[in-house]
Design an enzyme around this catalytic site. Sequence first.
Site, mmCIF file in Angstrom:
data_model
loop_
_atom_site.group_PDB
_atom_site.id
_atom_site.type_symbol
_atom_site.label_atom_id
_atom_site.label_comp_id
_atom_site.label_asym_id
_atom_site.label_seq_id
_atom_site.Cartn_x
_atom_site.Cartn_y
_atom_site.Cartn_z
ATOM 1 N N LYS A 11 0.817 -1.221 0.000
ATOM 2 C CA LYS A 11 0.000 0.000 0.000
ATOM 3 C C LYS A 11 0.854 1.276 0.000
ATOM 4 C CE LYS A 11 -3.976 -2.141 2.267
ATOM 5 N NZ LYS A 11 -5.051 -1.935 3.271
ATOM 6 N N PHE A 59 -15.703 3.342 6.627
ATOM 7 C CA PHE A 59 -14.335 3.701 6.246
ATOM 8 C C PHE A 59 -14.093 3.690 4.729
ATOM 9 C CE2 PHE A 59 -14.287 -0.890 7.323
ATOM 10 C CZ PHE A 59 -13.801 -1.443 6.142
ATOM 11 N N ARG A 87 -1.980 -14.490 4.569
ATOM 12 C CA ARG A 87 -2.712 -13.810 5.646
ATOM 13 C C ARG A 87 -1.967 -13.956 6.971
ATOM 14 N NH1 ARG A 87 -7.217 -11.673 4.190
ATOM 15 N NH2 ARG A 87 -8.302 -11.700 6.187
ATOM 16 N N THR A 93 -5.555 -7.275 10.539
ATOM 17 C CA THR A 93 -5.798 -6.024 9.794
ATOM 18 C C THR A 93 -5.278 -4.802 10.556
ATOM 19 O OG1 THR A 93 -7.783 -7.017 8.860
ATOM 20 C CG2 THR A 93 -7.592 -4.637 8.686
ATOM 21 N N ARG A 104 2.312 -6.485 9.077
ATOM 22 C CA ARG A 104 1.532 -5.341 9.569
ATOM 23 C C ARG A 104 2.018 -4.879 10.947
ATOM 24 N NH1 ARG A 104 -4.144 -7.702 7.324
ATOM 25 N NH2 ARG A 104 -4.311 -6.449 5.418
ATOM 26 N N ASN A 114 -2.010 0.139 6.753
ATOM 27 C CA ASN A 114 -1.546 -1.141 7.314
ATOM 28 C C ASN A 114 -0.631 -1.934 6.359
ATOM 29 O OD1 ASN A 114 -3.549 -1.906 5.543
ATOM 30 N ND2 ASN A 114 -4.628 -3.260 6.959
ATOM 31 N N HIS A 117 -2.293 -5.418 1.561
ATOM 32 C CA HIS A 117 -3.594 -6.088 1.403
ATOM 33 C C HIS A 117 -3.331 -7.500 0.894
ATOM 34 C CE1 HIS A 117 -7.632 -7.092 -0.023
ATOM 35 N NE2 HIS A 117 -7.041 -7.535 -1.125
HETATM 36 P P1 CMP Z 1 -7.415 -4.583 3.449
HETATM 37 O O1 CMP Z 1 -6.889 -5.934 3.702
HETATM 38 O O2 CMP Z 1 -6.844 -3.789 2.340
HETATM 39 O O3 CMP Z 1 -8.998 -4.669 3.240
HETATM 40 C C1 CMP Z 1 -9.856 -3.583 3.482
HETATM 41 C C2 CMP Z 1 -9.170 -2.475 4.200
HETATM 42 O O4 CMP Z 1 -10.012 -1.579 4.870
HETATM 43 C C3 CMP Z 1 -8.315 -3.056 5.320
HETATM 44 O O5 CMP Z 1 -7.206 -3.717 4.787
HETATM 45 C C4 CMP Z 1 -8.000 -1.837 6.145
HETATM 46 O O6 CMP Z 1 -6.878 -1.126 5.682
HETATM 47 C C5 CMP Z 1 -9.255 -1.018 5.923
HETATM 48 N N1 CMP Z 1 -10.084 -1.043 7.127
HETATM 49 C C6 CMP Z 1 -10.678 -2.086 7.687
HETATM 50 N N2 CMP Z 1 -11.339 -1.710 8.802
HETATM 51 C C7 CMP Z 1 -11.140 -0.392 8.915
HETATM 52 C C8 CMP Z 1 -11.564 0.569 9.844
HETATM 53 N N3 CMP Z 1 -12.330 0.221 10.892
HETATM 54 N N4 CMP Z 1 -11.167 1.841 9.671
HETATM 55 C C9 CMP Z 1 -10.406 2.170 8.574
HETATM 56 N N5 CMP Z 1 -9.972 1.289 7.649
HETATM 57 C C10 CMP Z 1 -10.333 0.020 7.835
#
Ligand code: CMP
Length: 140
Positions: A11, A59, A87, A93, A104, A114, A117
């Site tokens: 990212k 979000f 994963r 996450t 992460r 983070n 993905h």
């Molecule tokens: P990713 O694996 O890219 O899939 C969806 C993304 O949404 C996740 O990683 C986070 O970066 C983001 N995400 C998930 N939950 C939240 C949250 N509560 N607030 C902001 N971003 C979020």
Amino acid sequence: MAIQRTLSIIKPDATERNLTGSINARFEQAGLRIIAQKRLHLTRAQAEKFYEVHKDKAFYDSLCEYMSSGPVVAQVLCGEDAVAQNRKIMGATNPANAEIGTIRRDFGQSIEHNAVHGSDSPENAQIEISFFFSQLEIVE
Ligand code: CMP
């Protein structure tokens, strides 16, 4: 267990800090092979399409703005049980909840910033891989 493919995205927060090589080393050390990779700057519309599944989440808007704010590195990882394996390597996450030694935990800055993905199922991996790559660009 079967050999699988999964879609990974490094990212904008990680490309900005020049962490592409450090993150790729984690994949390779764990036995995953990078069989396709490209650096690109997503448009807002492309980010919205990719994360469409989250469109009803609070979000979503911020996530799409962030994912189109700078370069990303999209990649296809291949290996034994690659979806689950990736994963595990990524960690939870929210970096604050991720195990020590995961990408992460070590490189993420917040739940949104983070670092990476990864696809959450083999079915979604197929869809996500074809979002970024044609068959010609994937070389095992
Ligand atoms: P990713 O694996 O890219 O899939 C969806 C993304 O949404 C996740 O990683 C986070 O970066 C983001 N995400 C998930 N939950 C939240 C949250 N509560 N607030 C902001 N971003 C979020």
